[in-house]
Motif scaffolding. Structure first.
Motif: not given
Length: 394
Positions: A52-67
């Motif tokens: 799950q630690g590796t999968k946590a990278v998606v948090r930064q991708f979510e910030r991009l989706l919010a743009q």
């Protein structure tokens, strides 16, 4: 007017490309297009569900989706809903981030038998990929042969070897977790075609195999009487030397000390596969299930001006998710240089009806809610119809 860029493939390399583009030109309009109704690609469907630690990278991708100028367009398949020609005509640049998701073949007789699975297909099943809802029948599987000496082979062996308690906080789909828990597994063989000094495991992932609750890691000391290469970059030499140290520790373990044994075997190239067994260069081995972990290849895409590939689509299936960031950023600079010499195209919105970020967030919310009832990060919906209905609010 501003330039419009299509990124085909909403996985890590695609998001890193979007990030690199926006860092250089914040007013770009970017469409992240994916054939699945869910973003994040390999981070969602290819990373082992217990990491799950590796999968946590998606948090930064979510910030991009919010743009505001970044759009997710899910459930859009190139060749079905849009052609490559249409993409190149309607967008100022196209970035290909489709990765490589087709298992490479061993090239031996019997590899098309039903008990032979590729690692991408197998891990995608564990992760709830909607194209791979049904996994192998494990109800009578006692012996498993895992072909490969990289981290993917370790992932497959570890996920089969872990007990239900060890997987309790993963996001493995319940059907796959239940099938593994009920399987009468006794032995898992991790098979390398070359010697132990050539294994490409990373130290942490290999060491993790020695800390499993219901499985003991074993190795043959005779196969470890080698030295790490004295040539090559220092980090690589240190990695190999540490791997040999870890494997020698496995050789000191007692066989039968736990219900399940994970055997590391080297210099054992596969020769043929038959029902119930695999023939290796060094002899035959019982195997009710064979899982190949020898790499991937991808689908073709147009090689023309204005089309740029990133990540695995560009350089093959190498590196980790974080190491592909630099590659995507470098390609993003090439894209910006290309755009700087051209006026923006005009025209109507080229996207067909798709699942947008709001639709994905409906799926995400429903999966997290389903997982919270069981103390898990999420329980994924692995059915196309269910995913689309939830995304559309039906």
């Amino acid at each position: 007017m501003t330039h419009r860029v299509a990124i085909v493939g909403a996985g890590p390399s695609g998001f890193y490309a979007a990030d690199g583009l926006l860092r250089g030109q914040p007013d770009l309009k970017i469409d992240l297009i994916d054939r699945l109704p869910t973003p994040f690609g390999l981070a969602r469907s290819g990373v082992a569900p217990d990491h799950q630690g590796t999968k946590a990278v998606v948090r930064q991708f979510e910030r991009l989706l919010a743009q505001p100028d970044v759009r997710f367009a899910g459930n859009v398949e190139i060749g079905r809903d849009l052609s490559w020609d249409e993409l190149c005509e309607d967008y100022d640049a196209v970035v290909v981030a489709t990765g490589m998701v087709v298992d490479r073949k061993l090239g031996v007789p019997g590899e098309d038998l039903p008990h032979v699975w590729g690692s991408w297909k197998f891990v995608a099943w564990l992760n709830g990929h909607p194209d791979f809802r049904h996994g192998p029948d494990l109800s009578a599987v006692r012996q498993v042969a895992v072909i490969g000496n990289g981290n993917v082979a370790l992932d497959v062996a570890r996920l089969l070897a872990k007990g239900p308690d060890e997987m309790a906080r993963s996001d493995i789909v319940p059907e796959a977790g239940d099938a593994i828990a009920k399987a009468p597994l006794t032995d898992i063989h991790v098979i390398g075609r070359r010697g132990s000094e050539h294994a490409s495991f990373t130290n942490n992932e290999l060491a993790e195999m020695g800390r499993l609750g219901r499985a003991v890691a074993l190795a043959d000391s005779a196969e470890l009487a080698v030295d790490a290469s004295a040539t090559g970059p220092t980090p690589e030499r240190l990695r190999k030397a540490k791997n040999l140290e870890i494997l020698r520790g496995f050789a000191a373990n007692k066989s039968g000390s736990k219900p399940l044994s994970v055997h590391f075997r080297f210099n054992a190239a596969p020769v043929a596969i038959r029902p119930g067994e695999i023939e290796l260069a060094c002899g035959k081995l019982a195997a009710d299930l064979v899982i190949t972990c020898i790499g991937y290849h991808g689908e073709e895409f147009p090689r023309r001006e204005g089309v740029f590939a990133v990540g695995w689509a560009r350089h093959g299936p190498t590196g980790t998710i974080p190491t592909n960031r630099a590659d995507s950023h470098a390609v993003a600079r090439d894209v910006l240089a290309w755009l700087g010499k051209r006026d923006p195209k005009s025209g109507p919105d080229p996207l067909p009806r798709s699942i947008d970020a709001a639709g994905w967030h409906r799926i995400d919310k429903a999966e997290v809610a389903a997982g919270s009832a069981h103390g898990r990060p999420r329980v994924k919906f692995a059915d196309w119809k269910a995913l689309l209905e939830i995304a559309r609010g039906d």
